[in-house]
Design a protein around this motif. Sequence first.
Motif, PDB file in Angstrom:
ATOM      1  N   MET A   1       7.344  21.034  -7.598  1.00  0.00           N
ATOM      2  CA  MET A   1       6.603  19.820  -7.931  1.00  0.00           C
ATOM      3  C   MET A   1       6.852  19.579  -9.410  1.00  0.00           C
ATOM      4  O   MET A   1       6.205  20.199 -10.265  1.00  0.00           O
ATOM      5  CB  MET A   1       5.131  19.994  -7.630  1.00  0.00           C
ATOM      6  CG  MET A   1       4.449  18.694  -7.522  1.00  0.00           C
ATOM      7  SD  MET A   1       3.056  18.705  -6.439  1.00  0.00           S
ATOM      8  CE  MET A   1       2.657  16.968  -6.576  1.00  0.00           C
ATOM      9  N   LEU A   2       7.792  18.696  -9.701  1.00  0.00           N
ATOM     10  CA  LEU A   2       8.225  18.500 -11.075  1.00  0.00           C
ATOM     11  C   LEU A   2       7.179  17.757 -11.890  1.00  0.00           C
ATOM     12  O   LEU A   2       7.033  17.967 -13.091  1.00  0.00           O
ATOM     13  CB  LEU A   2       9.564  17.761 -11.088  1.00  0.00           C
ATOM     14  CG  LEU A   2      10.643  18.448 -10.223  1.00  0.00           C
ATOM     15  CD1 LEU A   2      11.927  17.632 -10.217  1.00  0.00           C
ATOM     16  CD2 LEU A   2      10.907  19.864 -10.733  1.00  0.00           C
ATOM     17  N   ASN A   3       6.474  16.857 -11.232  1.00  0.00           N
ATOM     18  CA  ASN A   3       5.341  16.182 -11.862  1.00  0.00           C
ATOM     19  C   ASN A   3       4.378  15.790 -10.757  1.00  0.00           C
ATOM     20  O   ASN A   3       4.657  16.026  -9.569  1.00  0.00           O
ATOM     21  CB  ASN A   3       5.782  14.980 -12.708  1.00  0.00           C
ATOM     22  CG  ASN A   3       6.578  13.975 -11.912  1.00  0.00           C
ATOM     23  OD1 ASN A   3       6.110  13.494 -10.892  1.00  0.00           O
ATOM     24  ND2 ASN A   3       7.783  13.668 -12.380  1.00  0.00           N
ATOM     25  N   SER A   4       3.267  15.203 -11.104  1.00  0.00           N
ATOM     26  CA  SER A   4       2.225  14.940 -10.104  1.00  0.00           C
ATOM     27  C   SER A   4       2.627  13.883  -9.090  1.00  0.00           C
ATOM     28  O   SER A   4       1.937  13.680  -8.092  1.00  0.00           O
ATOM     29  CB  SER A   4       0.929  14.518 -10.797  1.00  0.00           C
ATOM     30  OG  SER A   4       1.148  13.340 -11.543  1.00  0.00           O
ATOM     31  N   SER A   5       3.747  13.206  -9.331  1.00  0.00           N
ATOM     32  CA  SER A   5       4.128  12.120  -8.429  1.00  0.00           C
ATOM     33  C   SER A   5       5.472  12.364  -7.734  1.00  0.00           C
ATOM     34  O   SER A   5       6.040  11.443  -7.140  1.00  0.00           O
ATOM     35  CB  SER A   5       4.174  10.794  -9.185  1.00  0.00           C
ATOM     36  OG  SER A   5       5.080  10.868 -10.254  1.00  0.00           O
ATOM     37  N   PHE A   6       5.968  13.601  -7.761  1.00  0.00           N
ATOM     38  CA  PHE A   6       7.277  13.845  -7.145  1.00  0.00           C
ATOM     39  C   PHE A   6       7.428  15.316  -6.793  1.00  0.00           C
ATOM     40  O   PHE A   6       7.120  16.206  -7.593  1.00  0.00           O
ATOM     41  CB  PHE A   6       8.382  13.423  -8.113  1.00  0.00           C
ATOM     42  CG  PHE A   6       9.761  13.496  -7.526  1.00  0.00           C
ATOM     43  CD1 PHE A   6      10.674  14.448  -7.975  1.00  0.00           C
ATOM     44  CD2 PHE A   6      10.170  12.620  -6.530  1.00  0.00           C
ATOM     45  CE1 PHE A   6      11.953  14.512  -7.434  1.00  0.00           C
ATOM     46  CE2 PHE A   6      11.435  12.682  -5.987  1.00  0.00           C
ATOM     47  CZ  PHE A   6      12.333  13.630  -6.448  1.00  0.00           C
ATOM     48  N   SER A   7       7.933  15.545  -5.593  1.00  0.00           N
ATOM     49  CA  SER A   7       8.182  16.914  -5.156  1.00  0.00           C
ATOM     50  C   SER A   7       9.505  16.961  -4.397  1.00  0.00           C
ATOM     51  O   SER A   7       9.937  15.962  -3.808  1.00  0.00           O
ATOM     52  CB  SER A   7       7.052  17.397  -4.238  1.00  0.00           C
ATOM     53  OG  SER A   7       7.333  18.686  -3.718  1.00  0.00           O
TER      54      SER A   7
ATOM     55  N   ASP B   1       0.853  -1.187   0.000  1.00  0.00           N
ATOM     56  CA  ASP B   1       0.000   0.000   0.000  1.00  0.00           C
ATOM     57  C   ASP B   1       0.886   1.233   0.000  1.00  0.00           C
ATOM     58  O   ASP B   1       1.543   1.522   0.978  1.00  0.00           O
ATOM     59  CB  ASP B   1      -0.895  -0.044   1.233  1.00  0.00           C
ATOM     60  CG  ASP B   1      -1.776   1.194   1.348  1.00  0.00           C
ATOM     61  OD1 ASP B   1      -2.299   1.444   2.419  1.00  0.00           O
ATOM     62  OD2 ASP B   1      -1.895   1.895   0.325  1.00  0.00           O
ATOM     63  N   ALA B   2       0.933   1.995  -1.108  1.00  0.00           N
ATOM     64  CA  ALA B   2       1.845   3.110  -1.239  1.00  0.00           C
ATOM     65  C   ALA B   2       1.222   4.356  -0.635  1.00  0.00           C
ATOM     66  O   ALA B   2       0.317   4.953  -1.202  1.00  0.00           O
ATOM     67  CB  ALA B   2       2.190   3.354  -2.695  1.00  0.00           C
ATOM     68  N   GLY B   3       1.732   4.740   0.542  1.00  0.00           N
ATOM     69  CA  GLY B   3       1.323   5.999   1.139  1.00  0.00           C
ATOM     70  C   GLY B   3       2.250   7.087   0.636  1.00  0.00           C
ATOM     71  O   GLY B   3       2.797   7.000  -0.465  1.00  0.00           O
ATOM     72  N   VAL B   4       2.467   8.116   1.451  1.00  0.00           N
ATOM     73  CA  VAL B   4       3.395   9.180   1.100  1.00  0.00           C
ATOM     74  C   VAL B   4       4.800   8.712   1.472  1.00  0.00           C
ATOM     75  O   VAL B   4       5.032   8.289   2.610  1.00  0.00           O
ATOM     76  CB  VAL B   4       3.053  10.479   1.856  1.00  0.00           C
ATOM     77  CG1 VAL B   4       4.081  11.558   1.549  1.00  0.00           C
ATOM     78  CG2 VAL B   4       1.644  10.943   1.497  1.00  0.00           C
ATOM     79  N   THR B   5       5.710   8.772   0.510  1.00  0.00           N
ATOM     80  CA  THR B   5       7.074   8.302   0.738  1.00  0.00           C
ATOM     81  C   THR B   5       8.032   9.476   0.776  1.00  0.00           C
ATOM     82  O   THR B   5       8.056  10.298  -0.155  1.00  0.00           O
ATOM     83  CB  THR B   5       7.502   7.344  -0.392  1.00  0.00           C
ATOM     84  OG1 THR B   5       6.577   6.261  -0.462  1.00  0.00           O
ATOM     85  CG2 THR B   5       8.887   6.786  -0.117  1.00  0.00           C
TER      86      THR B   5
ATOM     87  N   CYS C   1       9.882  13.770  -1.934  1.00  0.00           N
ATOM     88  CA  CYS C   1       8.564  13.278  -1.532  1.00  0.00           C
ATOM     89  C   CYS C   1       7.809  12.709  -2.724  1.00  0.00           C
ATOM     90  O   CYS C   1       7.747  13.328  -3.796  1.00  0.00           O
ATOM     91  CB  CYS C   1       7.751  14.411  -0.902  1.00  0.00           C
ATOM     92  SG  CYS C   1       6.037  13.971  -0.521  1.00  0.00           S
ATOM     93  N   GLU C   2       7.216  11.536  -2.513  1.00  0.00           N
ATOM     94  CA  GLU C   2       6.297  10.962  -3.500  1.00  0.00           C
ATOM     95  C   GLU C   2       4.927  10.912  -2.844  1.00  0.00           C
ATOM     96  O   GLU C   2       4.743  10.197  -1.850  1.00  0.00           O
ATOM     97  CB  GLU C   2       6.731   9.558  -3.905  1.00  0.00           C
ATOM     98  CG  GLU C   2       8.049   9.530  -4.652  1.00  0.00           C
ATOM     99  CD  GLU C   2       8.533   8.115  -4.912  1.00  0.00           C
ATOM    100  OE1 GLU C   2       9.759   7.894  -4.896  1.00  0.00           O
ATOM    101  OE2 GLU C   2       7.686   7.221  -5.108  1.00  0.00           O
ATOM    102  N   PRO C   3       3.937  11.671  -3.356  1.00  0.00           N
ATOM    103  CA  PRO C   3       2.614  11.667  -2.737  1.00  0.00           C
ATOM    104  C   PRO C   3       1.849  10.395  -3.073  1.00  0.00           C
ATOM    105  O   PRO C   3       2.307   9.584  -3.886  1.00  0.00           O
ATOM    106  CB  PRO C   3       1.941  12.884  -3.388  1.00  0.00           C
ATOM    107  CG  PRO C   3       2.600  12.987  -4.730  1.00  0.00           C
ATOM    108  CD  PRO C   3       4.025  12.556  -4.514  1.00  0.00           C
ATOM    109  N   VAL C   4       0.698  10.222  -2.450  1.00  0.00           N
ATOM    110  CA  VAL C   4      -0.181   9.108  -2.785  1.00  0.00           C
ATOM    111  C   VAL C   4      -0.626   9.278  -4.227  1.00  0.00           C
ATOM    112  O   VAL C   4      -0.999  10.386  -4.659  1.00  0.00           O
ATOM    113  CB  VAL C   4      -1.401   9.072  -1.843  1.00  0.00           C
ATOM    114  CG1 VAL C   4      -2.380   7.988  -2.283  1.00  0.00           C
ATOM    115  CG2 VAL C   4      -0.968   8.840  -0.397  1.00  0.00           C
TER     116      VAL C   4
END
Lengths: 113, 113
Positions: free
Chosen positions: B69-75, B1-5, B23-26
């Motif tokens: 926030m370079l893309n929706s899945s990485f900050s 289960d991938a939460g915030v990493t 940071c990788e968001p949900v």
Amino acid sequence: QQQVRQSPQSLTVWEGETAILNCSYENSAFDYFPWYQQFPGEGPALLIAIRSVSDKKEDGGFTIFFNKREKNLSLHIKDSQPGDSATYFCAASANSAGNKLTFGIGTRVLVRP
Amino acid sequence: DAGVTQTPRHEVAEKGQTIILKCEPVSGHNDLFWYRQTKIQGLELLSYFRSKSLMEDGGAFKDRFKAEMLNSSFSTLKIQPTEPKDSAVYLCASSFGQNTEVFFGKGTRLTVV
């Protein structure tokens, strides 16, 4: 100036007692009030939340009492267990501010067996 | 289960260094937040993105703190140059949107010596 205030800063109760955590706020625009629970080494996690149209919300042994006129709320932890020992944060957000949360300083709860 | 990493979990920097926290968001979440947590100040908002657009950049933290926030899945959160007073836990969080649960990562503990 803290927009969300919590008291007490720390609280010790015996197992089986009810712990009462208090929260007050300044901004009348706040309309959503989540409580977060945090254990050491972990991020905060949502415990229970209430919207300003309600005056009470229950979930398991956790109850929020909300008083819009007085701009305060409280979290009651019924039948406290040692596993409930954690830091509890009261937070608030306003509909106009997206999902941005303003947090109180937290209440550290210790439940003694 | 991938939460915030969040990575790294711990970082030690010398005063004046540049550090980058990740940071990788949900997956699928539209909102991303960076908070700083200290015992004295509690949780303070550093940055707030909605659908990758910067909504708020935390006023007092503009000077040496820059979140992207370079893309929706990485900050990333860059602190440049670091100072000893930056020692804190940096928390990344994400949510779907208004009045939805905000999920937190475990945080990065930064120590600046």
